[in-house]
Motif scaffolding. Structure first.
Motif, PDB file in Angstrom:
ATOM      1  N   LYS A 183       0.853  -1.185   0.000  1.00 59.31           N
ATOM      2  CA  LYS A 183       0.000   0.000   0.000  1.00 59.31           C
ATOM      3  C   LYS A 183       0.883   1.227   0.000  1.00 59.31           C
ATOM      4  O   LYS A 183       1.957   1.231   0.616  1.00 59.31           O
ATOM      5  CB  LYS A 183      -0.898   0.024   1.231  1.00 59.31           C
ATOM      6  CG  LYS A 183      -0.113  -0.047   2.504  1.00 59.31           C
ATOM      7  CD  LYS A 183      -0.508   0.771   3.667  1.00 59.31           C
ATOM      8  CE  LYS A 183      -0.845   2.172   3.687  1.00 59.31           C
ATOM      9  NZ  LYS A 183      -1.600   2.523   4.894  1.00 59.31           N
ATOM     10  N   LEU A 184       0.434   2.241  -0.686  1.00 59.05           N
ATOM     11  CA  LEU A 184       1.140   3.516  -0.661  1.00 59.05           C
ATOM     12  C   LEU A 184       0.438   4.412   0.354  1.00 59.05           C
ATOM     13  O   LEU A 184      -0.771   4.303   0.543  1.00 59.05           O
ATOM     14  CB  LEU A 184       1.094   4.183  -2.031  1.00 59.05           C
ATOM     15  CG  LEU A 184       2.105   3.779  -3.108  1.00 59.05           C
ATOM     16  CD1 LEU A 184       3.477   4.316  -2.754  1.00 59.05           C
ATOM     17  CD2 LEU A 184       2.186   2.288  -3.288  1.00 59.05           C
ATOM     18  N   GLY A 185       1.189   5.278   0.991  1.00 58.31           N
ATOM     19  CA  GLY A 185       0.595   6.221   1.938  1.00 58.31           C
ATOM     20  C   GLY A 185       1.047   7.625   1.608  1.00 58.31           C
ATOM     21  O   GLY A 185       2.125   7.824   1.033  1.00 58.31           O
ATOM     22  N   THR A 234      -0.119   9.702  -0.575  1.00 51.61           N
ATOM     23  CA  THR A 234      -0.071  10.022  -2.005  1.00 51.61           C
ATOM     24  C   THR A 234      -1.034  11.159  -2.323  1.00 51.61           C
ATOM     25  O   THR A 234      -1.109  11.600  -3.459  1.00 51.61           O
ATOM     26  CB  THR A 234      -0.415   8.786  -2.870  1.00 51.61           C
ATOM     27  OG1 THR A 234      -1.584   8.160  -2.339  1.00 51.61           O
ATOM     28  CG2 THR A 234       0.718   7.773  -2.877  1.00 51.61           C
ATOM     29  N   LYS A 258      -4.178  13.742   2.803  1.00 52.12           N
ATOM     30  CA  LYS A 258      -3.630  12.872   3.832  1.00 52.12           C
ATOM     31  C   LYS A 258      -2.373  13.471   4.461  1.00 52.12           C
ATOM     32  O   LYS A 258      -2.168  13.408   5.664  1.00 52.12           O
ATOM     33  CB  LYS A 258      -3.291  11.501   3.236  1.00 52.12           C
ATOM     34  CG  LYS A 258      -4.464  10.579   3.078  1.00 52.12           C
ATOM     35  CD  LYS A 258      -5.003  10.074   4.414  1.00 52.12           C
ATOM     36  CE  LYS A 258      -3.939   9.397   5.258  1.00 52.12           C
ATOM     37  NZ  LYS A 258      -4.507   8.799   6.487  1.00 52.12           N
ATOM     38  N   MET A 275      -2.131  14.340   8.524  1.00 52.65           N
ATOM     39  CA  MET A 275      -1.206  13.679   9.427  1.00 52.65           C
ATOM     40  C   MET A 275       0.085  14.471   9.671  1.00 52.65           C
ATOM     41  O   MET A 275       0.935  14.035  10.443  1.00 52.65           O
ATOM     42  CB  MET A 275      -0.857  12.282   8.900  1.00 52.65           C
ATOM     43  CG  MET A 275      -2.066  11.374   8.690  1.00 52.65           C
ATOM     44  SD  MET A 275      -3.282  11.406  10.039  1.00 52.65           S
ATOM     45  CE  MET A 275      -2.326  10.783  11.411  1.00 52.65           C
ATOM     46  N   GLU A 301     -10.563   4.992   4.991  1.00 52.47           N
ATOM     47  CA  GLU A 301     -10.307   5.959   3.919  1.00 52.47           C
ATOM     48  C   GLU A 301     -10.562   5.350   2.546  1.00 52.47           C
ATOM     49  O   GLU A 301     -10.417   4.145   2.359  1.00 52.47           O
ATOM     50  CB  GLU A 301      -8.880   6.517   4.043  1.00 52.47           C
ATOM     51  CG  GLU A 301      -7.812   5.462   4.209  1.00 52.47           C
ATOM     52  CD  GLU A 301      -6.447   6.032   4.591  1.00 52.47           C
ATOM     53  OE1 GLU A 301      -6.362   7.106   5.211  1.00 52.47           O
ATOM     54  OE2 GLU A 301      -5.446   5.391   4.239  1.00 52.47           O
ATOM     55  N   GLU A 312     -10.006   4.460  -1.346  1.00 53.00           N
ATOM     56  CA  GLU A 312      -8.827   4.178  -2.175  1.00 53.00           C
ATOM     57  C   GLU A 312      -9.216   3.520  -3.496  1.00 53.00           C
ATOM     58  O   GLU A 312     -10.370   3.137  -3.711  1.00 53.00           O
ATOM     59  CB  GLU A 312      -7.899   3.211  -1.427  1.00 53.00           C
ATOM     60  CG  GLU A 312      -7.486   3.702  -0.056  1.00 53.00           C
ATOM     61  CD  GLU A 312      -6.012   3.549   0.218  1.00 53.00           C
ATOM     62  OE1 GLU A 312      -5.269   3.094  -0.675  1.00 53.00           O
ATOM     63  OE2 GLU A 312      -5.600   3.901   1.334  1.00 53.00           O
ATOM     64  N   ILE A 347      -6.995   1.948   8.570  1.00 52.93           N
ATOM     65  CA  ILE A 347      -5.675   2.213   9.152  1.00 52.93           C
ATOM     66  C   ILE A 347      -5.846   2.313  10.661  1.00 52.93           C
ATOM     67  O   ILE A 347      -6.886   2.763  11.147  1.00 52.93           O
ATOM     68  CB  ILE A 347      -5.020   3.500   8.573  1.00 52.93           C
ATOM     69  CG1 ILE A 347      -5.971   4.697   8.653  1.00 52.93           C
ATOM     70  CG2 ILE A 347      -4.559   3.274   7.140  1.00 52.93           C
ATOM     71  CD1 ILE A 347      -5.317   6.028   8.332  1.00 52.93           C
ATOM     72  N   PHE A 362      -2.687   8.467  17.637  1.00 48.84           N
ATOM     73  CA  PHE A 362      -2.524   8.454  16.177  1.00 48.84           C
ATOM     74  C   PHE A 362      -1.510   9.515  15.733  1.00 48.84           C
ATOM     75  O   PHE A 362      -1.640  10.137  14.691  1.00 48.84           O
ATOM     76  CB  PHE A 362      -3.877   8.719  15.479  1.00 48.84           C
ATOM     77  CG  PHE A 362      -4.193   7.773  14.340  1.00 48.84           C
ATOM     78  CD1 PHE A 362      -3.465   7.818  13.162  1.00 48.84           C
ATOM     79  CD2 PHE A 362      -5.208   6.837  14.451  1.00 48.84           C
ATOM     80  CE1 PHE A 362      -3.746   6.952  12.114  1.00 48.84           C
ATOM     81  CE2 PHE A 362      -5.504   5.954  13.409  1.00 48.84           C
ATOM     82  CZ  PHE A 362      -4.772   6.018  12.233  1.00 48.84           C
ATOM     83  N   PHE A 366       2.589  10.484  14.993  1.00 51.61           N
ATOM     84  CA  PHE A 366       3.860   9.835  14.668  1.00 51.61           C
ATOM     85  C   PHE A 366       4.717  10.714  13.779  1.00 51.61           C
ATOM     86  O   PHE A 366       4.225  11.629  13.132  1.00 51.61           O
ATOM     87  CB  PHE A 366       3.597   8.508  13.949  1.00 51.61           C
ATOM     88  CG  PHE A 366       2.497   8.568  12.908  1.00 51.61           C
ATOM     89  CD1 PHE A 366       2.658   9.287  11.738  1.00 51.61           C
ATOM     90  CD2 PHE A 366       1.293   7.907  13.115  1.00 51.61           C
ATOM     91  CE1 PHE A 366       1.642   9.347  10.784  1.00 51.61           C
ATOM     92  CE2 PHE A 366       0.268   7.959  12.163  1.00 51.61           C
ATOM     93  CZ  PHE A 366       0.453   8.685  10.998  1.00 51.61           C
ATOM     94  N   VAL A 371       5.844   5.994  11.522  1.00 45.58           N
ATOM     95  CA  VAL A 371       4.731   5.390  10.776  1.00 45.58           C
ATOM     96  C   VAL A 371       5.248   4.341   9.795  1.00 45.58           C
ATOM     97  O   VAL A 371       4.609   3.312   9.582  1.00 45.58           O
ATOM     98  CB  VAL A 371       3.827   6.475  10.127  1.00 45.58           C
ATOM     99  CG1 VAL A 371       4.521   7.249   9.049  1.00 45.58           C
ATOM    100  CG2 VAL A 371       2.552   5.847   9.567  1.00 45.58           C
ATOM    101  N   ALA A 384       3.101   1.578   7.997  1.00 44.86           N
ATOM    102  CA  ALA A 384       2.219   2.608   7.422  1.00 44.86           C
ATOM    103  C   ALA A 384       0.784   2.478   7.939  1.00 44.86           C
ATOM    104  O   ALA A 384      -0.176   2.690   7.192  1.00 44.86           O
ATOM    105  CB  ALA A 384       2.265   2.548   5.896  1.00 44.86           C
ATOM    106  N   GLY A 431      -3.335   4.522  -2.139  1.00 42.49           N
ATOM    107  CA  GLY A 431      -3.297   5.620  -1.165  1.00 42.49           C
ATOM    108  C   GLY A 431      -4.638   6.338  -1.159  1.00 42.49           C
ATOM    109  O   GLY A 431      -5.358   6.338  -2.168  1.00 42.49           O
ATOM    110  N   ALA A 432      -4.965   6.953  -0.040  1.00 41.46           N
ATOM    111  CA  ALA A 432      -6.295   7.549   0.111  1.00 41.46           C
ATOM    112  C   ALA A 432      -6.460   8.820  -0.707  1.00 41.46           C
ATOM    113  O   ALA A 432      -5.534   9.615  -0.832  1.00 41.46           O
ATOM    114  CB  ALA A 432      -6.558   7.833   1.578  1.00 41.46           C
TER     115      ALA A 432
END
Ligand code: OOG
Length: 255
Positions: free
Chosen positions: A58-60, A62, A66, A70, A103, A105, A137, A144, A146, A151, A156, A226-227
């Motif tokens: 999974k990509l985060g 992106t 997001k 975060m 989320e 995707e 997630i 939550f 980080f 992360v 992730a 990614g979301a």
């Protein structure tokens, strides 16, 4: 020197016991990004040793939404196992989670291997099927919160995913409307364009990142792009439905 396998045990135990932990980076562990990916790898190895089956990556971060939510500013990746998969329309309990969020995707199934520096066209031609997806997630860190290294070490925040029906990759997916509903009310509205301008770009990035990590993305690998929007906290009693233009719906309920 920090013992990376001790840190991997710590994140893995936090996930298994659904117990929040303090950030690694706040405890005198000056983790580099390389170390953080090593911790991730070691924690995945523990899952595989327990009999889980590797499914993909999974990509985060992106999407800008997001990154802003975060407070981080770089793309990351994590690993998925089949045991993280929840069936479309299933009802789950919140018990195995700490503070889960959900989320919207897009997911890809590779029909051909994808490796190294690839073009957008090469990435597109490696795809066998596309579907809408919901990702659950659940950061193992308290509140939550980080750093980027934290992360990454925590895979992730990967915790679960739901896949909708697969479609042939013969439609344009660079600007599909996406609406995530809680009990029929829209809670996040966005477009697949929010994912790096075109979710296929996530595949280009996935190929590069996997290659850097010495990982092969073979045919049959699942990739979550990614979301497209910020994540929403999952609550008991909620029915979540993601509607994606052209791709249809994917849903789950929480008991
Ligand atoms: C990290 C995972 C980010 C995405 O799609 O951007 C992510 C997190 O937000 O906890 O999965």
């Amino acid at each position: 020197m920090t013992d990376l396998s001790t840190l991997a045990t710590r994140v893995d135990d936090a996930a298994r016991n659904a117990t929040a932990m303090t950030q690694l980076s706040g405890q005198g562990h000056a983790l580099s990004l390389t170390d953080a990916y090593r911790v991730q790898q070691l924690s995945i190895a523990r899952r595989l040793q327990r009999g889980e089956t590797w499914a993909g990556i999974k990509l985060g971060f992106t999407s800008r939404a997001k990154m802003l939510q975060m407070g981080v500013d770089d793309l990351i990746w994590g690993q998925l196992t089949r045991e993280m998969m929840v069936g479309d329309g299933d009802t789950i309990s919140l018990a195995p989670f700490i503070h889960p969020r959900i989320e919207p995707e897009i997911a890809f199934l590779l029909g051909k291997p994808l490796q190294g520096k690839v073009t957008l066209v090469e990435a597109m031609s490696a795809v066998e099927a596309i579907c809408p997806a919901l990702e659950i997630i659940d950061s193992r860190y308290a509140d939550f919160r980080f750093s980027l290294e934290d992360v990454v070490a925590d895979n992730a925040s990967s915790s679960g995913f739901v896949l909708g029906s697969w479609h042939r990759p013969d439609l344009a997916i660079d600007n599909l409307g996406m609406v995530m509903e809680f009990n029929g009310r829209a809670v996040q509205i966005g477009s697949s364009a929010a994912i790096l301008g075109n979710p296929y770009r996530s595949l280009v990035e996935a190929a590069r990142l996997a290659d850097e990590a010495g990982l092969q993305l073979e045919a049959g690998t699942l990739i979550l792009a990614g979301a497209a929007t910020a994540a929403e906290p999952l609550q008991a009693g909620v029915h979540v439905r993601l509607k994606t233009q052209q791709l249809g719906t994917v849903e789950l309920s929480v008991s």
